[in-house]
Design an enzyme around this catalytic site. Structure first.
Site, PDB file in Angstrom:
ATOM      1  N   ARG A 175       0.831  -1.227   0.000  1.00 44.58           N
ATOM      2  CA  ARG A 175       0.000   0.000   0.000  1.00 44.58           C
ATOM      3  C   ARG A 175       0.852   1.258   0.000  1.00 44.58           C
ATOM      4  O   ARG A 175       0.534   2.241   0.691  1.00 44.58           O
ATOM      5  CB  ARG A 175      -0.969   0.049   1.188  1.00 44.58           C
ATOM      6  CG  ARG A 175      -1.958  -1.072   1.289  1.00 44.58           C
ATOM      7  CD  ARG A 175      -2.857  -1.198   0.073  1.00 44.58           C
ATOM      8  NE  ARG A 175      -3.357  -2.531   0.022  1.00 44.58           N
ATOM      9  CZ  ARG A 175      -2.717  -3.539  -0.573  1.00 44.58           C
ATOM     10  NH1 ARG A 175      -1.619  -3.347  -1.250  1.00 44.58           N
ATOM     11  NH2 ARG A 175      -3.207  -4.746  -0.543  1.00 44.58           N
ATOM     12  N   SER A 265     -10.692  -0.773   3.202  1.00 44.28           N
ATOM     13  CA  SER A 265      -9.981  -0.855   4.486  1.00 44.28           C
ATOM     14  C   SER A 265      -9.561   0.545   4.908  1.00 44.28           C
ATOM     15  O   SER A 265      -8.928   1.258   4.133  1.00 44.28           O
ATOM     16  CB  SER A 265      -8.726  -1.710   4.343  1.00 44.28           C
ATOM     17  OG  SER A 265      -9.089  -2.990   3.909  1.00 44.28           O
ATOM     18  N   GLU A 388      -5.218   4.054   5.672  1.00 41.23           N
ATOM     19  CA  GLU A 388      -4.891   3.707   4.278  1.00 41.23           C
ATOM     20  C   GLU A 388      -5.338   4.798   3.302  1.00 41.23           C
ATOM     21  O   GLU A 388      -4.594   5.141   2.391  1.00 41.23           O
ATOM     22  CB  GLU A 388      -5.534   2.357   3.920  1.00 41.23           C
ATOM     23  CG  GLU A 388      -5.130   1.877   2.551  1.00 41.23           C
ATOM     24  CD  GLU A 388      -5.775   0.566   2.167  1.00 41.23           C
ATOM     25  OE1 GLU A 388      -5.551  -0.445   2.861  1.00 41.23           O
ATOM     26  OE2 GLU A 388      -6.501   0.543   1.160  1.00 41.23           O
TER      27      GLU A 388
END
Ligand SMILES: Cc1cc2nc3c(=O)[nH]c(=O)nc-3n(C[C@H](O)[C@H](O)[C@H](O)COP(=O)(O)OP(=O)(O)OC[C@H]3O[C@@H](n4cnc5c(N)ncnc54)[C@H](O)[C@@H]3O)c2cc1C
Length: 396
Positions: A175, A265, A388
């Site tokens: 990520r 998420s 995130e």
């Protein structure tokens, strides 16, 4: 209603609640929509000349904007198209595709599956546009963009012109990427390299090609398909299975389901030292991370002759493990469906990791709940969760 990705009535003053999947956030002072790559380049360069605040927005599925909105220009990327790229360096059985930044990611995956090109099928159902995919190196169900990314065409703010950046120069990690870390500019297109699957013999004329997926690298997906890890299944079955699994977790956009009014998420899975992880309860899931190659510490004659100091071998890298943010949140007592009194934001009723807008949430509600989660997990386990999505004007 969330606008369809594509031509849309977004104009100056459009609130971010209409431009993002979390559906919160105040107005964008000025909105520019680029439908062609020349337009995208001209708009970006024009904005950089003025030095005024600007930002890029794709599908808005990883963006949370403050309730005050954005005092500057929002550049919406709405370019489109997929084309094969001739490349003599490609090994046999591979195809290289160039995908414009505004192309819907899942439409791309669907097209690849239809054509029997494997490599992105486990990334089915991820919302958003292709240009944002390298920003956080999207990943799911055992595949990551970095597995297939060849390069990007990048309009670099510092250099003032477009250049091709190979994938291995993009700092792609879990990520994360150089772009997420501050490399400023616009992804104009991405090139990916996929495998051209062999069609199964004896298939019916005119039937869609039935080719095999890449080997399955995710336990839950293998078990949903009734196969072992590492096995391959028909690529279409894999896509269908991923879409079913994702829908059961509220991870496929559905305007009628508030559990999908989210950014997916909200927290990344923390990566901590093995040493630290030993202090956690035994039942905490841990996923060992690859150990980086030790640096070459042998000093060469050429270096000695050049008067360079003798290199000292660095200490061996610490072994790291990835934890499950969902497990930590749940065990810190923040369960599915949890919401703070009077808030429009709640933990998804289908997945502990998603913060959702259950209707009428403000960005303030989302940030307050996120802060609460971070605090609880820190108090309970000493781990600080990192968000995130890209937060604008909001702090956790
Ligand atoms: C229900 C749901 C499920 C999700 N599941 C997953 C998942 O499984 N895996 C995963 O990795 N992510 C997942 N996400 C997060 C999200 O879909 C991805 O991060 C996606 O790539 C974001 O694309 P976007 O176009 O919507 O990005 P946006 O939110 O529009 O932008 C994200 C960031 O990228 C920047 N950006 C956008 N376009 C460009 C460009 N052309 N050039 C440079 N910068 C750009 C923006 O400025 C912003 O900072 C999920 C989100 C939702 C809502």
């Amino acid at each position: 209603m969330l606008p369809e990705i594509g031509p849309e009535p977004a104009g100056d003053g459009t609130p971010f609640s209409e431009l993002t999947t979390m559906r919160v956030g105040g107005p964008a002072e000025r909105v520019l929509v680029a439908h062609a790559v020349d337009e995208l380049v001209a708009y970006a360069q024009g904005l950089w000349d003025t030095d005024e605040p600007w930002m890029l927005l794709g599908g808005g599925s990883n963006t949370v904007m403050h309730d005050d909105g954005f005092a500057g220009t929002v550049l919406l990327v709405r370019t489109n198209g997929i084309a094969p790229v001739a490349d003599d360096a490609l090994p046999e059985g591979k195809i290289r595709l160039r995908v414009q930044a505004g192309h819907d990611w899942d439409h791309l995956v669907a097209a690849c599956v239809d054509n029997g090109w494997s490599g992105v099928e486990a990334l089915s159902g991820i919302p958003g546009l292709a240009g944002a995919a390298p920003v956080q190196n999207i990943g799911a169900y055992g595949q990551e963009l970095s597995d297939v990314l060849h390069s990007i065409e990048f309009l670099d703010r510092e250099r003032g012109h477009a250049r091709r950046i190979p994938a291995d120069a993009l700092g792609l990690a879990y990520r994360d990427s150089a772009i997420k870390q501050g490399l400023e500019g616009v992804v104009l297109s991405i090139d990916i390299v996929l495998s051209v699957g062999e069609e199964s013999p004896g298939r019916r004329a005119h039937a869609a090609p039935e080719v095999l997926s890449e080997p399955i690298a995710y336990e839950q997906l293998a078990s949903a398909l009734g196969v072992e890890l590492g096995e391959r299944v028909p690529i279409r079955d894999l896509r269908d299975s991923v879409l079913r699994l994702r829908a059961s977790k509220g991870m496929v956009l559905d305007a009628a389901d508030h559990d999908t009014w989210s950014c997916g998420s909200f927290f990344t899975n923390p990566i901590v030292s093995e040493h630290f992880a030993r202090e956690l309860p035994e039942s905490a899931p841990r996923f060992p991370q690859p150990v980086p190659e030790p640096e070459d510490a042998i000093t060469t004659f050429a270096e000695l002759e050049a008067g360079l100091p003798v290199r000292v071998p660095p200490p061996p890298p610490e072994r790291m493990v990835k934890l499950s943010a969902a497990w930590l949140i749940d065990r810190a007592g923040v369960r599915r469906g949890f919401r703070l009194p009077g808030s429009g934001a709640a933990i998804s009723s289908k997945h502990t990791l998603a913060i959702t807008n259950q209707g009428g949430a403000s960005a303030g509600d989302v940030a307050e709940l996120a802060r609460f989660v971070v605090q609880r997990v820190q108090q309970e386990f000493g781990v600080i969760l990192a968000p995130e999505p890209n937060l604008y004007g909001l702090e956790l």
